[in-house]
Design an enzyme around this catalytic site. Structure first.
Site, PDB file in Angstrom:
ATOM      1  N   HIS A   3       0.879  -1.177   0.000  1.00  0.00           N
ATOM      2  CA  HIS A   3       0.000   0.000   0.000  1.00  0.00           C
ATOM      3  C   HIS A   3       0.905   1.212   0.000  1.00  0.00           C
ATOM      4  CE1 HIS A   3      -3.841  -2.036   0.474  1.00  0.00           C
ATOM      5  NE2 HIS A   3      -3.210  -2.914   1.218  1.00  0.00           N
ATOM      6  N   LYS A   4       1.475   1.517  -1.181  1.00  0.00           N
ATOM      7  CA  LYS A   4       2.487   2.578  -1.287  1.00  0.00           C
ATOM      8  C   LYS A   4       2.038   3.847  -0.597  1.00  0.00           C
ATOM      9  CE  LYS A   4       4.452   3.666  -5.220  1.00  0.00           C
ATOM     10  NZ  LYS A   4       5.511   4.363  -4.469  1.00  0.00           N
ATOM     11  N   ASN A 137     -15.895  11.049   2.476  1.00  0.00           N
ATOM     12  CA  ASN A 137     -16.817  10.219   1.695  1.00  0.00           C
ATOM     13  C   ASN A 137     -16.824  10.677   0.242  1.00  0.00           C
ATOM     14  OD1 ASN A 137     -18.793   8.312   1.135  1.00  0.00           O
ATOM     15  ND2 ASN A 137     -20.162   8.984   2.790  1.00  0.00           N
ATOM     16  N   PHE A 138     -17.497   9.932  -0.592  1.00  0.00           N
ATOM     17  CA  PHE A 138     -17.715  10.298  -1.999  1.00  0.00           C
ATOM     18  C   PHE A 138     -16.430  10.501  -2.789  1.00  0.00           C
ATOM     19  CE2 PHE A 138     -22.109  10.265  -1.288  1.00  0.00           C
ATOM     20  CZ  PHE A 138     -22.415  10.982  -0.143  1.00  0.00           C
ATOM     21  N   LEU A 139     -15.389   9.731  -2.450  1.00  0.00           N
ATOM     22  CA  LEU A 139     -14.166   9.772  -3.276  1.00  0.00           C
ATOM     23  C   LEU A 139     -14.500   9.102  -4.606  1.00  0.00           C
ATOM     24  CD1 LEU A 139     -11.205  10.072  -4.024  1.00  0.00           C
ATOM     25  CD2 LEU A 139     -10.717   8.042  -2.634  1.00  0.00           C
ATOM     26  N   CYS A 140     -14.397   9.891  -5.671  1.00  0.00           N
ATOM     27  CA  CYS A 140     -14.785   9.373  -6.988  1.00  0.00           C
ATOM     28  C   CYS A 140     -13.860   9.940  -8.045  1.00  0.00           C
ATOM     29  CB  CYS A 140     -16.229   9.800  -7.298  1.00  0.00           C
ATOM     30  SG  CYS A 140     -16.806   9.267  -8.925  1.00  0.00           S
ATOM     31  N   ALA A 151      -6.232   9.462  -6.747  1.00  0.00           N
ATOM     32  CA  ALA A 151      -6.855   9.299  -5.424  1.00  0.00           C
ATOM     33  C   ALA A 151      -5.906   9.717  -4.288  1.00  0.00           C
ATOM     34  CB  ALA A 151      -7.330   7.862  -5.244  1.00  0.00           C
ATOM     35  N   THR A 173     -15.125   4.710   5.222  1.00  0.00           N
ATOM     36  CA  THR A 173     -15.351   3.281   4.941  1.00  0.00           C
ATOM     37  C   THR A 173     -14.857   2.989   3.531  1.00  0.00           C
ATOM     38  OG1 THR A 173     -17.536   3.683   4.012  1.00  0.00           O
ATOM     39  CG2 THR A 173     -17.442   3.159   6.382  1.00  0.00           C
ATOM     40  N   LEU A 389     -22.903   7.411   5.261  1.00  0.00           N
ATOM     41  CA  LEU A 389     -23.835   7.460   4.124  1.00  0.00           C
ATOM     42  C   LEU A 389     -23.162   6.910   2.876  1.00  0.00           C
ATOM     43  CD1 LEU A 389     -25.238  11.002   4.873  1.00  0.00           C
ATOM     44  CD2 LEU A 389     -26.226   8.772   5.474  1.00  0.00           C
TER      45      LEU A 389
END
Ligand code: 80O
Length: 389
Positions: A3-4, A137-140, A151, A173, A389
């Site tokens: 996991h660099k 949240n909502f990493l896209c 990312a 999460t 959520l």
């Protein structure tokens, strides 16, 4: 597994697992705000940062479209989360939210939004300590820009902006295992519309089961069964806040909700969040509470349907009504509101009702993480009182 990026971050590292000499709590201490990097991280040349004003109809549309076409899919790529615009406005604007934590990446020339990540502030109690954290949240990242290592820089940028607000911990999460889960949850589904779920491939007809037998198996009463079961209203805020705060005390990690938080997160909003309570017919005491949120999914490969209407169990409190009966009433109202499926994680006391109410296990897991906060031991899912959520 390498996991660099995560090996460079203040998170529990796999090599530390079992090393119980490491203290529970923050991994790195806060630094003076003047020492936090003042300017945004560098993006690859064609791209620029954009702070997304989710109040703006146009920006909300762009965010909605990016997520609708590029956000999380199930393991078999048959479904994709389809958060609604009103849900995104709700999810991203809780009390004390920071617009600077709603971060987009767009193409300099076309101005096209190609990536997104968000944080919202949340008071989270870990055992006896309440920690002001960010819920990330909502990493896209647009499907066409995957594996460009966007990312990590987006995570560093949202972390930098969170640090600028003097917040040093986060909760998030993921469906993948990263260093290092504080707990891993199994998700469960309760069919409400089995014919549609089988038609679209969400569920399969059980062995030695006919369709009519399956429809009968999941049939629910037309009405709820608990006397005094009704929708939550504004005047219930003090009682529901008391009920929730008391109930969440039993969990190792849980939100520290105040009345303002409960007003935002629990007051019913059409197509966003539903909450019900039990008011004792004779004493008028509020004895129980249950809630679920609305998160549809796009159906990626069906001729007959485009959308799966899914309810997600949120927070529920049972003090007088058995949790089994309370959640069965939640299923009844969800069916009446035309939901196709009711989803739940095996967190809190959900195990009490999952099998009994005919939930089936999903084919994936949801891992919970804390950023810059070490727990001495991984938690059982039932020790977790936090639903994101
Ligand atoms: C049915 O359509 C889906 C579309 C995309 C992904 C998944 C599987 C999945 N990953 N489900 C969950 O993560 C999940 C299952 C049960 C309860 N909450 C959940 O996730 C919540 C909380 C984390 N953020 C997404 C919504 C299903």
């Amino acid at each position: 597994k390498r996991h660099k990026f995560w090996e460079t971050q203040p998170v529990g590292q796999f090599k530390d697992l079992g090393n119980s000499s490491l203290p529970e709590g923050p991994i790195e201490q806060p630094i003076p705000l003047s020492e936090v990097k003042q300017e945004p991280y560098n993006l690859p040349t064609p791209y620029e940062w954009i702070t997304c004003d989710i109040d703006s109809e146009e920006v909300c549309n762009e965010v909605y479209n990016l997520l609708t076409n590029n956000y999380v899919e199930d393991d078999e790529n048959m479904f994709r989360f389809n958060y609604s615009k009103e849900f995104l406005c709700w999810a991203l604007r809780p009390p004390g939210y920071f617009r600077s934590w709603h971060i987009g990446v767009r193409v300099k020339t076309s101005k096209k939004l190609v990536a997104f990540i968000t944080g919202i502030p949340a008071k989270i109690r870990v055992r006896d300590t309440v920690v002001l954290m960010a819920e990330v949240n909502f990493l896209c990242v647009h499907k066409k820009l995957r594996s460009k290592r966007l990312a990590p820089v987006m995570i560093k940028e949202v972390t930098r902006r969170i640090h600028l607000e003097n917040i040093w911990q986060a909760a998030y999460t993921a469906g993948v295992v990263l260093p290092t889960p504080i707990t891993t949850c199994q998700y469960w589904h309760r069919s409400l519309n089995p014919k549609k779920l089988i038609d679209v491939g969400f569920s399969r007809l059980g062995a030695r089961m006919t369709m009519s037998r399956t429809i009968k198996l999941y049939k629910l009463p037309d009405q709820t069964s608990t006397p005094g079961f009704r929708k939550m209203e504004r005047h219930d805020l003090p009682a529901v806040t008391r009920l929730l705060r008391n109930y969440l005390k039993q969990f190792v990690v849980a939100p520290d909700f105040d009345e303002n938080d409960v007003e935002h997160w629990m007051l019913p909003q059409e197509n966003v969040v539903d909450s019900y309570l039990v008011e004792s017919p004779d004493t008028h005491e509020i004895t129980d509470f249950c809630s679920f949120y609305t998160l549809p999914s796009s159906i990626l490969g069906s001729q007959n349907y485009t959308t799966l209407k899914a309810a997600y169990s949120y927070y529920s409190v049972s003090t007088k009504t058995p949790l089994l009966q309370l959640m069965n009433d939640a299923l009844v109202v969800a069916k009446k509101k035309d939901f196709d499926v009711f989803n739940a994680l095996d967190v809190m006391q959900n195990e009490i009702f999952l099998k009994e109410l005919k939930f089936g296990p999903g084919d994936g897991k949801l891992h919970y993480y804390l950023y810059n906060y070490r727990l001495k031991h991984v938690l059982r899912a039932s020790e977790l009182g936090l639903v994101l959520l």
